[in-house]
Design a protein around this motif. Structure first.
Motif, PDB file in Angstrom:
ATOM      1  N   MET A 113      32.642  21.802  36.821  1.00 21.15           N
ATOM      2  CA  MET A 113      31.545  22.792  37.434  1.00 21.15           C
ATOM      3  C   MET A 113      30.451  22.650  36.339  1.00 21.15           C
ATOM      4  SD  MET A 113      30.825  26.655  37.731  1.00 21.15           S
ATOM      5  CE  MET A 113      31.261  27.236  35.823  1.00 21.15           C
TER       6      MET A 113
ATOM      7  N   LEU B 264      34.930  32.063  45.883  1.00 21.17           N
ATOM      8  CA  LEU B 264      35.860  31.045  44.726  1.00 21.17           C
ATOM      9  C   LEU B 264      37.311  31.664  45.023  1.00 21.17           C
ATOM     10  CD1 LEU B 264      33.057  32.308  42.443  1.00 21.17           C
ATOM     11  CD2 LEU B 264      33.708  29.637  42.852  1.00 21.17           C
ATOM     12  N   PRO B 265      38.477  30.763  44.682  1.00 23.65           N
ATOM     13  CA  PRO B 265      39.609  31.296  44.401  1.00 23.65           C
ATOM     14  C   PRO B 265      40.016  31.882  43.790  1.00 23.65           C
ATOM     15  CG  PRO B 265      39.338  27.862  44.398  1.00 23.65           C
ATOM     16  CD  PRO B 265      37.547  29.417  44.709  1.00 23.65           C
TER      17      PRO B 265
ATOM     18  N   ASP C 145      41.702  32.044  41.253  1.00 24.72           N
ATOM     19  CA  ASP C 145      42.890  31.652  39.818  1.00 24.72           C
ATOM     20  C   ASP C 145      40.835  31.241  39.701  1.00 24.72           C
ATOM     21  OD1 ASP C 145      42.174  29.783  41.968  1.00 24.72           O
ATOM     22  OD2 ASP C 145      43.708  28.262  40.679  1.00 24.72           O
ATOM     23  N   GLN C 146      39.943  31.298  39.837  1.00 22.75           N
ATOM     24  CA  GLN C 146      38.329  30.212  39.384  1.00 22.75           C
ATOM     25  C   GLN C 146      37.972  31.379  39.043  1.00 22.75           C
ATOM     26  OE1 GLN C 146      37.373  26.806  41.311  1.00 22.75           O
ATOM     27  NE2 GLN C 146      39.070  25.524  40.626  1.00 22.75           N
ATOM     28  N   LEU C 147      37.662  32.896  39.623  1.00 23.23           N
ATOM     29  CA  LEU C 147      37.239  33.872  39.721  1.00 23.23           C
ATOM     30  C   LEU C 147      37.017  34.337  38.394  1.00 23.23           C
ATOM     31  CD1 LEU C 147      35.340  35.679  41.353  1.00 23.23           C
ATOM     32  CD2 LEU C 147      37.444  37.112  41.564  1.00 23.23           C
ATOM     33  N   SER C 148      35.234  33.915  37.899  1.00 20.90           N
ATOM     34  CA  SER C 148      34.941  34.181  36.882  1.00 20.90           C
ATOM     35  C   SER C 148      33.637  34.725  36.338  1.00 20.90           C
ATOM     36  CB  SER C 148      35.457  33.415  35.512  1.00 20.90           C
ATOM     37  OG  SER C 148      34.127  32.213  35.752  1.00 20.90           O
TER      38      SER C 148
ATOM     39  N   LYS D 141      31.086  33.104  35.042  1.00 20.76           N
ATOM     40  CA  LYS D 141      30.329  32.291  34.734  1.00 20.76           C
ATOM     41  C   LYS D 141      30.529  31.978  36.314  1.00 20.76           C
ATOM     42  CE  LYS D 141      30.543  27.564  32.534  1.00 20.76           C
ATOM     43  NZ  LYS D 141      30.807  26.989  31.504  1.00 20.76           N
ATOM     44  N   ALA D 142      31.745  31.652  37.206  1.00 22.10           N
ATOM     45  CA  ALA D 142      31.892  30.615  38.506  1.00 22.10           C
ATOM     46  C   ALA D 142      30.973  31.213  39.071  1.00 22.10           C
ATOM     47  CB  ALA D 142      32.967  31.007  38.680  1.00 22.10           C
TER      48      ALA D 142
ATOM     49  N   HIS E 294      27.171  30.318  38.528  1.00 22.49           N
ATOM     50  CA  HIS E 294      27.410  29.078  39.178  1.00 22.49           C
ATOM     51  C   HIS E 294      27.309  29.375  40.474  1.00 22.49           C
ATOM     52  CE1 HIS E 294      26.811  25.000  38.337  1.00 22.49           C
ATOM     53  NE2 HIS E 294      28.020  24.604  39.828  1.00 22.49           N
ATOM     54  N   ARG E 295      27.685  29.884  41.308  1.00 26.54           N
ATOM     55  CA  ARG E 295      27.831  29.751  42.949  1.00 26.54           C
ATOM     56  C   ARG E 295      26.552  30.498  43.368  1.00 26.54           C
ATOM     57  NH1 ARG E 295      31.675  28.927  46.289  1.00 26.54           N
ATOM     58  NH2 ARG E 295      32.949  28.018  44.833  1.00 26.54           N
TER      59      ARG E 295
END
Length: 79
Positions: free
Chosen positions: A1, A56-57, A59-62, A64-65, A68-69
């Protein structure tokens, strides 16, 4: 990312647009004591629920993510 060029400003814009969207829809009223993290997560979940952004999937949920989204979403909104 890869971080966007002006991601911090876009996150602020996403928070403003998302808050206005949620209040217009009548589903949220944020308090002054609510943290930015909580607001962003709520806005993210609302936009996913309304199918305005892709989730978001798990396992990628944070944080920061999510930021970004939401920054990407804000960059695509008209002024």
């Amino acid at each position: 990312m890869k971080e966007l060029k002006n991601e911090k400003e876009l996150v602020k814009r996403a928070m403003a647009l998302g808050t206005a969207y949620g209040e217009k829809r009548g589903v949220v009223e944020f308090e002054a004591t609510d943290s930015a993290t909580d607001k962003l997560e709520y806005i993210y979940r609302l936009l996913v629920h309304d199918k305005l952004i892709q989730p978001l999937p798990p396992d990628q949920l944070s944080q920061k993510a999510i930021r970004h989204r939401l920054a990407i979403w804000a960059s695509k909104q008209p002024d």
